[in-house]
Write a protein that holds these residues in place. Structure first.
Motif, PDB file in Angstrom:
ATOM      1  N   ASN A 162      32.984  71.882  24.755  1.00  0.00           N
ATOM      2  CA  ASN A 162      32.906  73.541  25.155  1.00  0.00           C
ATOM      3  C   ASN A 162      34.370  73.100  25.667  1.00  0.00           C
ATOM      4  O   ASN A 162      34.994  72.667  25.706  1.00  0.00           O
ATOM      5  CB  ASN A 162      32.339  72.691  26.658  1.00  0.00           C
ATOM      6  CG  ASN A 162      30.900  72.655  26.952  1.00  0.00           C
ATOM      7  OD1 ASN A 162      30.656  71.325  26.911  1.00  0.00           O
ATOM      8  ND2 ASN A 162      29.580  73.753  26.494  1.00  0.00           N
ATOM      9  N   GLY A 166      34.666  79.554  27.684  1.00  0.00           N
ATOM     10  CA  GLY A 166      33.594  80.161  26.846  1.00  0.00           C
ATOM     11  C   GLY A 166      34.327  80.814  25.811  1.00  0.00           C
ATOM     12  O   GLY A 166      35.681  80.765  25.819  1.00  0.00           O
ATOM     13  N   PHE A 196      21.500  77.850  24.197  1.00  0.00           N
ATOM     14  CA  PHE A 196      22.904  79.081  23.757  1.00  0.00           C
ATOM     15  C   PHE A 196      22.767  80.871  23.541  1.00  0.00           C
ATOM     16  O   PHE A 196      23.786  80.764  23.464  1.00  0.00           O
ATOM     17  CB  PHE A 196      23.993  78.346  23.248  1.00  0.00           C
ATOM     18  CG  PHE A 196      24.405  77.879  23.439  1.00  0.00           C
ATOM     19  CD1 PHE A 196      24.565  75.841  24.218  1.00  0.00           C
ATOM     20  CD2 PHE A 196      23.576  76.115  23.126  1.00  0.00           C
ATOM     21  CE1 PHE A 196      25.293  74.817  24.691  1.00  0.00           C
ATOM     22  CE2 PHE A 196      23.552  74.600  23.256  1.00  0.00           C
ATOM     23  CZ  PHE A 196      24.270  74.552  24.814  1.00  0.00           C
ATOM     24  N   ARG A 198      24.447  84.541  23.822  1.00  0.00           N
ATOM     25  CA  ARG A 198      24.966  85.265  24.816  1.00  0.00           C
ATOM     26  C   ARG A 198      24.761  86.885  24.675  1.00  0.00           C
ATOM     27  O   ARG A 198      25.944  87.168  25.739  1.00  0.00           O
ATOM     28  CB  ARG A 198      26.283  85.015  24.021  1.00  0.00           C
ATOM     29  CG  ARG A 198      27.018  84.058  23.454  1.00  0.00           C
ATOM     30  CD  ARG A 198      28.206  83.749  22.219  1.00  0.00           C
ATOM     31  NE  ARG A 198      27.445  84.505  21.013  1.00  0.00           N
ATOM     32  CZ  ARG A 198      27.921  83.835  19.634  1.00  0.00           C
ATOM     33  NH1 ARG A 198      29.675  84.236  19.926  1.00  0.00           N
ATOM     34  NH2 ARG A 198      26.989  84.044  18.583  1.00  0.00           N
ATOM     35  N   GLU A 224      24.161  79.329  29.449  1.00  0.00           N
ATOM     36  CA  GLU A 224      24.714  77.714  29.577  1.00  0.00           C
ATOM     37  C   GLU A 224      25.943  77.764  28.882  1.00  0.00           C
ATOM     38  O   GLU A 224      26.689  77.028  28.680  1.00  0.00           O
ATOM     39  CB  GLU A 224      23.590  76.101  28.996  1.00  0.00           C
ATOM     40  CG  GLU A 224      23.322  76.768  27.737  1.00  0.00           C
ATOM     41  CD  GLU A 224      22.263  76.161  26.929  1.00  0.00           C
ATOM     42  OE1 GLU A 224      22.504  74.642  27.463  1.00  0.00           O
ATOM     43  OE2 GLU A 224      21.473  75.805  25.643  1.00  0.00           O
ATOM     44  N   ARG A 225      26.117  78.840  28.937  1.00  0.00           N
ATOM     45  CA  ARG A 225      27.085  80.044  28.588  1.00  0.00           C
ATOM     46  C   ARG A 225      27.839  81.115  29.381  1.00  0.00           C
ATOM     47  O   ARG A 225      26.959  81.439  29.536  1.00  0.00           O
ATOM     48  CB  ARG A 225      27.330  80.622  27.117  1.00  0.00           C
ATOM     49  CG  ARG A 225      26.885  79.735  25.709  1.00  0.00           C
ATOM     50  CD  ARG A 225      26.926  80.173  24.528  1.00  0.00           C
ATOM     51  NE  ARG A 225      27.473  79.454  22.879  1.00  0.00           N
ATOM     52  CZ  ARG A 225      27.242  80.516  22.067  1.00  0.00           C
ATOM     53  NH1 ARG A 225      26.436  81.225  21.133  1.00  0.00           N
ATOM     54  NH2 ARG A 225      27.834  79.903  21.268  1.00  0.00           N
ATOM     55  N   GLU A 227      29.811  83.423  28.972  1.00  0.00           N
ATOM     56  CA  GLU A 227      29.296  84.175  28.644  1.00  0.00           C
ATOM     57  C   GLU A 227      27.964  85.203  28.550  1.00  0.00           C
ATOM     58  O   GLU A 227      28.250  86.303  29.509  1.00  0.00           O
ATOM     59  CB  GLU A 227      29.752  85.257  26.651  1.00  0.00           C
ATOM     60  CG  GLU A 227      31.208  84.302  26.018  1.00  0.00           C
ATOM     61  CD  GLU A 227      31.156  82.318  25.458  1.00  0.00           C
ATOM     62  OE1 GLU A 227      30.816  82.609  24.180  1.00  0.00           O
ATOM     63  OE2 GLU A 227      30.280  82.265  26.383  1.00  0.00           O
ATOM     64  N   ASP A 251      25.806  72.484  30.418  1.00  0.00           N
ATOM     65  CA  ASP A 251      27.086  73.051  29.687  1.00  0.00           C
ATOM     66  C   ASP A 251      27.628  74.577  30.608  1.00  0.00           C
ATOM     67  O   ASP A 251      28.149  74.741  30.268  1.00  0.00           O
ATOM     68  CB  ASP A 251      26.657  73.673  28.332  1.00  0.00           C
ATOM     69  CG  ASP A 251      26.131  72.435  27.150  1.00  0.00           C
ATOM     70  OD1 ASP A 251      26.978  72.082  26.479  1.00  0.00           O
ATOM     71  OD2 ASP A 251      24.978  72.175  27.306  1.00  0.00           O
ATOM     72  N   LEU A 252      26.601  75.102  31.696  1.00  0.00           N
ATOM     73  CA  LEU A 252      27.165  75.918  32.004  1.00  0.00           C
ATOM     74  C   LEU A 252      28.263  75.650  33.043  1.00  0.00           C
ATOM     75  O   LEU A 252      29.345  75.880  33.338  1.00  0.00           O
ATOM     76  CB  LEU A 252      25.702  76.748  32.983  1.00  0.00           C
ATOM     77  CG  LEU A 252      26.344  78.036  33.599  1.00  0.00           C
ATOM     78  CD1 LEU A 252      26.767  78.927  32.802  1.00  0.00           C
ATOM     79  CD2 LEU A 252      24.738  77.945  34.311  1.00  0.00           C
ATOM     80  N   GLU A 255      31.349  75.118  31.208  1.00  0.00           N
ATOM     81  CA  GLU A 255      31.989  75.443  30.924  1.00  0.00           C
ATOM     82  C   GLU A 255      32.876  76.767  31.676  1.00  0.00           C
ATOM     83  O   GLU A 255      33.693  77.583  31.543  1.00  0.00           O
ATOM     84  CB  GLU A 255      31.482  76.966  30.082  1.00  0.00           C
ATOM     85  CG  GLU A 255      30.619  76.183  28.780  1.00  0.00           C
ATOM     86  CD  GLU A 255      30.750  77.354  27.612  1.00  0.00           C
ATOM     87  OE1 GLU A 255      30.978  78.736  28.373  1.00  0.00           O
ATOM     88  OE2 GLU A 255      30.331  76.802  26.584  1.00  0.00           O
TER      89      GLU A 255
END
Length: 479
Positions: A162, A166, A196, A198, A224-225, A227, A251-252, A255
């Motif tokens: 990661n 982001g 993911f 965006r 989870e991003r 952005e 993942d969030l 990041e």
């Protein structure tokens, strides 16, 4: 009626649920939706599990929805000759497209994500293995990203990468995902989860691919991003383009940073409810139950807080896919949800109280919930074609059970995700309105929900069989 749990439980399938009798046990324990993770297993595995879920649910007289979760881009390191390397603070380490993908060492490793050298610049922080390893980018030379390790530890094969804050350019949908959408259509999935995204455009593209494959289902956007939550306009766009949003905290969290996660979780749940969308709270909710028969107190609080925030569903991943006690973890989660729902904050709402409504069915739904929260009725019975009116009702916090009565199996499975909504079959072919009403009340009595003399709110449309046609609200007495 007090025994009905409102918050729904999503459980991931895997080797642990393949054990004889385990699917039946988790359904009996309270699973509402099963998740098929396309990151693992073959097409044959997925088709077989889906078929068995449907057969078992039918045998148990239950509706269980199926969520197919697309893998998304694999932003990972390749493999090491020794399988694992030990990195310490201050070490120099390179991520290089030209390194043999099977022969990384303690100085360099290959990449499965070939665009990494073009996405990063000196000073960026890369977080590997869910943030357990941290590296600062020193320079980019061609297709080689040269770094200094700032947080060390063991790094093994295929661990994720990661970028803090982001900014990785990987497309939300890969060629594998497009093939897996075809498999989801063969399964006749009720929900399709996009990894993911965006922007709203990613979600709309996923929906168009599903439709091209012949799949009409709810689209779940996994937030989870960084952005996706960078500004309110982007987040609102993703929510509105979706049917469901999943707060994918793994993942969030990497990041945006763990400390920001609680506020982001609450914001997403609140905003999704305001926009009449459904939410799933996911990742490590009861992680220790992969190995242990009881949850930690911290996990109990985590699940309960998500329920009190207003999430529609809570999700189990490795706990049911690979854990030792799948049915015990479902049972524990169900009990925690049920107790949290007794909190006053989960039963009262100011949802859209000062707003005008844009559609007749939304007006009926809001009026129904206002009446339910201020009048002595036992439950709500919503005759529905698409499930939209029960969805709108469920956006308002209440202790009132909402029964979605529909002849359509796909609708009954879809509402399995909606908080406080319970699917039930109804057949009104050739019946008059009065006969339909009497059949509904008789069915509710059979469920043990109402008794003679109780009041029930009944909603329906004048033209049965028409989507979005709910335009009647009645308060009826059980004969």
């Amino acid at each position: 009626m007090s025994s009905l749990r409102r918050t729904k439980i999503v459980a991931t399938l895997g080797p642990a649920t393949d054990r004889p009798g385990e699917i039946e046990r988790i359904i009996k324990a309270g699973v509402d939706v099963v998740r098929i993770n396309m990151s693992h297993g073959s097409v044959e595995d997925h088709l077989k599990r889906a078929e068995f879920i449907r057969e078992t649910a039918t045998k148990l007289n239950r509706e269980v929805a199926i969520l197919v979760d697309l893998q998304g881009p694999k932003i990972r390191v390749a493999r090491f000759t020794s399988g694992v390397v030990e990195l310490t603070e201050g070490d120099k380490f390179a991520l290089d497209n030209n390194v043999d993908p099977l022969n990384g060492n303690h100085e360099e490793v290959g990449l499965t994500y070939k665009n990494l050298p073009y996405d990063v610049k000196p000073g960026n922080l890369l977080l590997l293995d869910d943030g357990r390893i941290v590296m600062k980018v020193d320079q980019v030379v061609g297709e080689r990203v040269e770094c200094t390790v700032t947080v060390g530890g063991k790094l093994s094969n295929n661990k994720g990468i990661n970028l803090l804050g982001g900014g990785l350019s990987a497309s939300a949908l890969t060629e594998k995902d497009k093939e897996d959408i075809v498999t989801a259509a063969k399964i006749d999935a009720d929900y399709l989860a996009l990894s993911f995204p965006r922007s709203a455009a990613d979600v709309e593209y996923c929906r168009s691919l599903a439709q091209q494959a012949g799949l009409t289902c709810g689209i779940v956007s996994k937030i989870e991003r960084a952005e996706a939550v960078a500004d309110d306009e982007t987040l609102d766009g993703i929510i509105l383009a979706s049917d469901v949003v999943m707060i994918a905290r793994g993942d969030l969290g990497v990041e945006v940073g763990d400390a920001q996660l609680p506020a982001i979780q609450k914001k997403i749940i609140k905003r999704a409810r305001q926009l009449n969308r459904v939410t799933i709270t996911a990742t490590q909710m009861m992680e220790t139950m992969i190995e242990n028969a009881i949850p930690t107190r911290a996990e109990v609080f985590d699940v309960a807080n998500a329920v009190m925030d207003g999430t529609d569903a809570v999700m189990l991943s490795g706990e049911t896919a690979t854990g030792k006690f799948p049915h015990l973890v479902v049972d524990a989660m169900a009990r925690i949800c049920h107790e949290a729902e007794k909190n006053r904050s989960t039963r009262h709402s100011q949802h859209r109280i000062d707003e005008y409504f844009s559609a007749v069915d939304e007006t009926i739904a809001m009026a129904t919930m206002y009446a339910a929260n201020h009048f002595n009725v036992k439950c709500i019975a919503a005759l529905t074609e698409s499930g939209n009116t029960p969805l709108l009702m469920s956006r308002i916090s209440s202790g009132m059970p909402i029964f979605a009565l529909t002849p359509h199996k796909s609708t009954r499975r879809k509402v399995c995700m909606y908080r406080g909504v319970y699917p039930s079959i109804v057949d009104y072919t050739g019946l008059t309105d009065d006969e339909v009403q009497q059949n509904v009340l008789k069915q509710l009595k059979t469920f043990g929900i109402v008794a003679e003399g109780d009041l029930v709110i009944l909603t329906r449309g004048e033209q049965r069989g028409n989507m979005g046609g709910t335009n009647r609200l009645e308060i009826v007495k059980v004969p």
